[in-house]
Enzyme design. Structure first.
Site, PDB file in Angstrom:
ATOM      1  N   CYS A  11       0.867  -1.170   0.000  1.00  4.63           N
ATOM      2  CA  CYS A  11       0.000   0.000   0.000  1.00  4.63           C
ATOM      3  C   CYS A  11       0.906   1.222   0.000  1.00  4.63           C
ATOM      4  O   CYS A  11       2.073   1.128   0.376  1.00  4.63           O
ATOM      5  CB  CYS A  11      -0.890   0.008   1.242  1.00  4.63           C
ATOM      6  SG  CYS A  11      -2.235   1.221   1.124  1.00  4.63           S
TER       7      CYS A  11
ATOM      8  N   CYS B 177      -0.029   4.158   1.628  1.00  7.75           N
ATOM      9  CA  CYS B 177      -0.393   5.145   2.652  1.00  7.75           C
ATOM     10  C   CYS B 177       0.698   5.381   3.694  1.00  7.75           C
ATOM     11  O   CYS B 177       0.800   6.474   4.236  1.00  7.75           O
ATOM     12  CB  CYS B 177      -1.715   4.779   3.320  1.00  7.75           C
ATOM     13  SG  CYS B 177      -1.641   3.328   4.363  1.00  7.75           S
TER      14      CYS B 177
ATOM     15  N   LYS C 145     -12.334  -4.809   2.259  1.00  5.41           N
ATOM     16  CA  LYS C 145     -11.799  -3.925   3.284  1.00  5.41           C
ATOM     17  C   LYS C 145     -12.736  -2.733   3.419  1.00  5.41           C
ATOM     18  O   LYS C 145     -12.976  -2.004   2.462  1.00  5.41           O
ATOM     19  CB  LYS C 145     -10.400  -3.457   2.883  1.00  5.41           C
ATOM     20  CG  LYS C 145      -9.803  -2.496   3.886  1.00  5.41           C
ATOM     21  CD  LYS C 145      -8.365  -2.214   3.579  1.00  5.41           C
ATOM     22  CE  LYS C 145      -7.804  -1.191   4.533  1.00  5.41           C
ATOM     23  NZ  LYS C 145      -6.409  -0.887   4.249  1.00  5.41           N
TER      24      LYS C 145
ATOM     25  N   ARG D 250      -3.318   3.795  12.262  1.00  4.66           N
ATOM     26  CA  ARG D 250      -2.926   5.016  11.525  1.00  4.66           C
ATOM     27  C   ARG D 250      -2.036   5.897  12.387  1.00  4.66           C
ATOM     28  O   ARG D 250      -1.127   6.550  11.897  1.00  4.66           O
ATOM     29  CB  ARG D 250      -4.159   5.766  11.048  1.00  4.66           C
ATOM     30  CG  ARG D 250      -4.837   5.007   9.934  1.00  4.66           C
ATOM     31  CD  ARG D 250      -5.989   5.778   9.342  1.00  4.66           C
ATOM     32  NE  ARG D 250      -6.752   4.902   8.464  1.00  4.66           N
ATOM     33  CZ  ARG D 250      -7.954   5.184   7.992  1.00  4.66           C
ATOM     34  NH1 ARG D 250      -8.528   6.322   8.320  1.00  4.66           N
ATOM     35  NH2 ARG D 250      -8.574   4.342   7.204  1.00  4.66           N
TER      36      ARG D 250
ATOM     37  N   ARG E 158     -11.077   7.793   3.314  1.00  5.99           N
ATOM     38  CA  ARG E 158     -10.835   6.687   2.382  1.00  5.99           C
ATOM     39  C   ARG E 158     -12.126   6.098   1.808  1.00  5.99           C
ATOM     40  O   ARG E 158     -12.120   5.022   1.227  1.00  5.99           O
ATOM     41  CB  ARG E 158     -10.062   5.572   3.083  1.00  5.99           C
ATOM     42  CG  ARG E 158      -8.738   5.992   3.679  1.00  5.99           C
ATOM     43  CD  ARG E 158      -7.757   4.839   3.644  1.00  5.99           C
ATOM     44  NE  ARG E 158      -6.702   4.886   4.626  1.00  5.99           N
ATOM     45  CZ  ARG E 158      -5.704   5.750   4.644  1.00  5.99           C
ATOM     46  NH1 ARG E 158      -5.624   6.695   3.726  1.00  5.99           N
ATOM     47  NH2 ARG E 158      -4.778   5.685   5.582  1.00  5.99           N
TER      48      ARG E 158
ATOM     49  N   GLU F 278     -16.645  -8.234  -4.603  1.00  7.91           N
ATOM     50  CA  GLU F 278     -15.212  -7.938  -4.461  1.00  7.91           C
ATOM     51  C   GLU F 278     -14.383  -9.219  -4.384  1.00  7.91           C
ATOM     52  O   GLU F 278     -13.300  -9.309  -4.953  1.00  7.91           O
ATOM     53  CB  GLU F 278     -14.969  -7.083  -3.215  1.00  7.91           C
ATOM     54  CG  GLU F 278     -15.460  -5.646  -3.323  1.00  7.91           C
ATOM     55  CD  GLU F 278     -14.577  -4.781  -4.236  1.00  7.91           C
ATOM     56  OE1 GLU F 278     -13.419  -5.139  -4.482  1.00  7.91           O
ATOM     57  OE2 GLU F 278     -15.073  -3.745  -4.712  1.00  7.91           O
TER      58      GLU F 278
ATOM     59  N   LYS G 192     -11.794  -7.510   6.369  1.00  8.20           N
ATOM     60  CA  LYS G 192     -11.187  -6.620   7.357  1.00  8.20           C
ATOM     61  C   LYS G 192     -12.102  -5.424   7.603  1.00  8.20           C
ATOM     62  O   LYS G 192     -12.557  -4.843   6.617  1.00  8.20           O
ATOM     63  CB  LYS G 192      -9.854  -6.139   6.790  1.00  8.20           C
ATOM     64  CG  LYS G 192      -9.109  -5.181   7.654  1.00  8.20           C
ATOM     65  CD  LYS G 192      -7.896  -4.707   6.923  1.00  8.20           C
ATOM     66  CE  LYS G 192      -7.269  -3.606   7.744  1.00  8.20           C
ATOM     67  NZ  LYS G 192      -6.228  -2.944   7.035  1.00  8.20           N
TER      68      LYS G 192
ATOM     69  N   SER H 159      -6.425  -3.106  14.578  1.00  5.95           N
ATOM     70  CA  SER H 159      -5.869  -2.352  15.707  1.00  5.95           C
ATOM     71  C   SER H 159      -6.935  -1.812  16.654  1.00  5.95           C
ATOM     72  O   SER H 159      -6.753  -1.815  17.869  1.00  5.95           O
ATOM     73  CB  SER H 159      -5.010  -1.198  15.184  1.00  5.95           C
ATOM     74  OG  SER H 159      -5.787  -0.316  14.377  1.00  5.95           O
TER      75      SER H 159
ATOM     76  N   TYR I 252      -2.996  -9.001  16.601  1.00  9.60           N
ATOM     77  CA  TYR I 252      -1.909  -8.499  17.436  1.00  9.60           C
ATOM     78  C   TYR I 252      -1.767  -9.328  18.715  1.00  9.60           C
ATOM     79  O   TYR I 252      -0.801  -9.182  19.442  1.00  9.60           O
ATOM     80  CB  TYR I 252      -2.143  -7.010  17.762  1.00  9.60           C
ATOM     81  CG  TYR I 252      -2.220  -6.174  16.491  1.00  9.60           C
ATOM     82  CD1 TYR I 252      -1.059  -5.827  15.812  1.00  9.60           C
ATOM     83  CD2 TYR I 252      -3.443  -5.782  15.952  1.00  9.60           C
ATOM     84  CE1 TYR I 252      -1.116  -5.097  14.635  1.00  9.60           C
ATOM     85  CE2 TYR I 252      -3.520  -5.048  14.780  1.00  9.60           C
ATOM     86  CZ  TYR I 252      -2.354  -4.715  14.124  1.00  9.60           C
ATOM     87  OH  TYR I 252      -2.425  -3.997  12.952  1.00  9.60           O
TER      88      TYR I 252
HETATM   89  C1  PBG Z   1      -3.282   0.247   4.782  1.00  7.96           C
HETATM   90  C2  PBG Z   1      -3.632  -0.571   5.951  1.00  7.96           C
HETATM   91  C3  PBG Z   1      -4.382  -0.188   7.054  1.00  7.96           C
HETATM   92  C4  PBG Z   1      -4.437  -1.283   7.910  1.00  7.96           C
HETATM   93  C5  PBG Z   1      -3.725  -2.302   7.316  1.00  7.96           C
HETATM   94  N1  PBG Z   1      -3.241  -1.847   6.093  1.00  7.96           N
HETATM   95  C6  PBG Z   1      -4.972   1.120   7.419  1.00  7.96           C
HETATM   96  C7  PBG Z   1      -5.931   1.834   6.579  1.00  7.96           C
HETATM   97  O1  PBG Z   1      -6.478   1.333   5.599  1.00  7.96           O
HETATM   98  O2  PBG Z   1      -6.140   2.986   6.927  1.00  7.96           O
HETATM   99  C8  PBG Z   1      -5.136  -1.322   9.233  1.00  7.96           C
HETATM  100  C9  PBG Z   1      -4.676  -2.377  10.178  1.00  7.96           C
HETATM  101  C10 PBG Z   1      -5.181  -2.208  11.561  1.00  7.96           C
HETATM  102  O3  PBG Z   1      -5.971  -1.293  11.880  1.00  7.96           O
HETATM  103  O4  PBG Z   1      -4.785  -3.020  12.395  1.00  7.96           O
HETATM  104  N2  PBG Z   1      -1.961   0.085   4.424  1.00  7.96           N
END
Ligand code: PBG
Length: 325
Positions: free
Chosen positions: A120, A122, A195, A205, A217, A233, A248, A274, A313
């Site tokens: 990704c 980001c 996602k 983030r 997003r 998807e 996710k 997270s 985690y």
């Molecule tokens: C984007 C990405 C995200 C997460 C994994 N890959 C964040 C987003 O889309 O903003 C989130 C993982 C998490 O919250 O544990 N690279």
């Protein structure tokens, strides 16, 4: 059969019989442990928004991967935090970038570990969006070409699976095509097929500094209210060449996991993200729930819904302490 002939409590009366009739068991091998590696970091550093999780430098990353391999975990997911971010996220496809170095180091020292990399932009863009901008919007078709390059640098470093998490259209096909052209036919794709644009990514983030500097997003990640769209998807990503598909977040989307399971005979992963982690930890820290039981129950329920693989985690702790044969 009805009560009193039927008595459900007969098969719940001892731990032995409960174990015998238990329908779901989460094994360490079902879990993938997400890890954060920071370019140039000397010593590991706890992530404020995710107590018990760390920013690693290369050395502590290797120690961590060794420890999780020793307790039966077969896969890690790597997220990189580069020193320099820019408009187009160039560091993401630097062959000497932080993730590429981490993959090489892990495959050298712990070759049996399945290394999965987040693909990704980001974490690498100055604006925090998941792709290349054009008129303040992420340009889909330009972005997928860049993601394909990123994936190829991960594969060249030795990644077993690349995991695109950007939600651009057509990225799985673009990545598959480019990997094959570059001779990486054995590198697989774990696609974040479903996602959602979720509030539960907040702590992540903060951990990687990827909150978008403007907008959000929702123009590329899915609307939490939708489930039929999730099935489209998944179908799309499988047709494009995904080897494993993922839903996710996990906990608020167990129905989505179940629906996807019903239409899909590919391996299915779910990401216990997270925010789900931070929520459980915060409640446990306040003393309002029993932490270890809540972790086990969470993982069991995600598997019961239909996930084969769980990214969590809590993976290390579960495999080291909470898991019982
Ligand atoms: C984007 C990405 C995200 C997460 C994994 N890959 C964040 C987003 O889309 O903003 C989130 C993982 C998490 O919250 O544990 N690279």
């Amino acid at each position: 059969m009805l009560f009193p002939s039927y008595r459900g409590r007969r098969t719940r009366k001892s731990e032995g019989i409960r174990k015998m009739v238990r329908e779901t068991a989460v094994l360490p091998a079902d879990l993938v442990y997400p890890l954060f590696v920071v370019e140039g970091l000397e010593k590991k550093r706890e992530i404020k928004s995710m107590p018990g999780q760390y920013h690693h430098g290369l050395r502590s990353l290797l120690e961590e991967v060794k420890a999780v391999a020793a307790c039966g975990i077969k896969g890690v997911m790597l997220f990189g935090i580069p020193k320099k971010k820019n408009e187009v996220g160039e560091e993401a496809y630097n062959p000497q970038g932080v993730v590429q170095q981490a993959v090489r180091a892990i495959k050298k020292k712990i070759p049996e570990m399945c290394v999965i990399t987040d693909v990704c932009l980001c974490e690498y863009t100055s604006h925090g969006h998941c792709g290349i901008l054009k008129d303040q919007q992420v340009d889909n078709d330009v972005t997928i070409e860049v993601l394909a390059q990123v994936a190829a640098t991960h594969a060249a470093a030795g990644a077993d699976l690349v995991a695109p998490s950007d939600m651009m259209d057509g990225r799985v096909a673009a990545i598959r095509g480019h990997l094959d052209n570059e001779g990486h036919k054995d590198c697989g794709i774990l696609s974040y097929a479903v996602k959602y644009a979720s509030a539960f990514y907040g702590p992540f983030r903060e951990a990687v500094g990827s909150a978008p500097s403007f907008g959000d997003r929702r123009g590329y990640q899915m609307d939490p209210a939708n489930v039929r769209e999730a099935l489209r998807e998944v179908e799309e990503d499988i047709n494009e060449g995904a080897d494993i598909v993922m839903v996710k977040p996990a906990l608020p989307y167990l129905d989505v996991i179940k629906e996807v399971r019903g239409i899909c005979d590919y391996p299915l992963a779910a990401y216990n993200v997270s925010g789900e982690y931070a929520m459980l930890e915060a409640a446990a820290a306040k003393g309002v729930l029993e932490r270890e039981r809540a972790i086990v129950e969470t993982l069991e329920c995600i598997k019961r819904a239909g996930a084969d693989i769980i990214l969590t985690y809590h993976a290390r702790e579960y495999a080291e302490k909470l898991w019982q044969a």
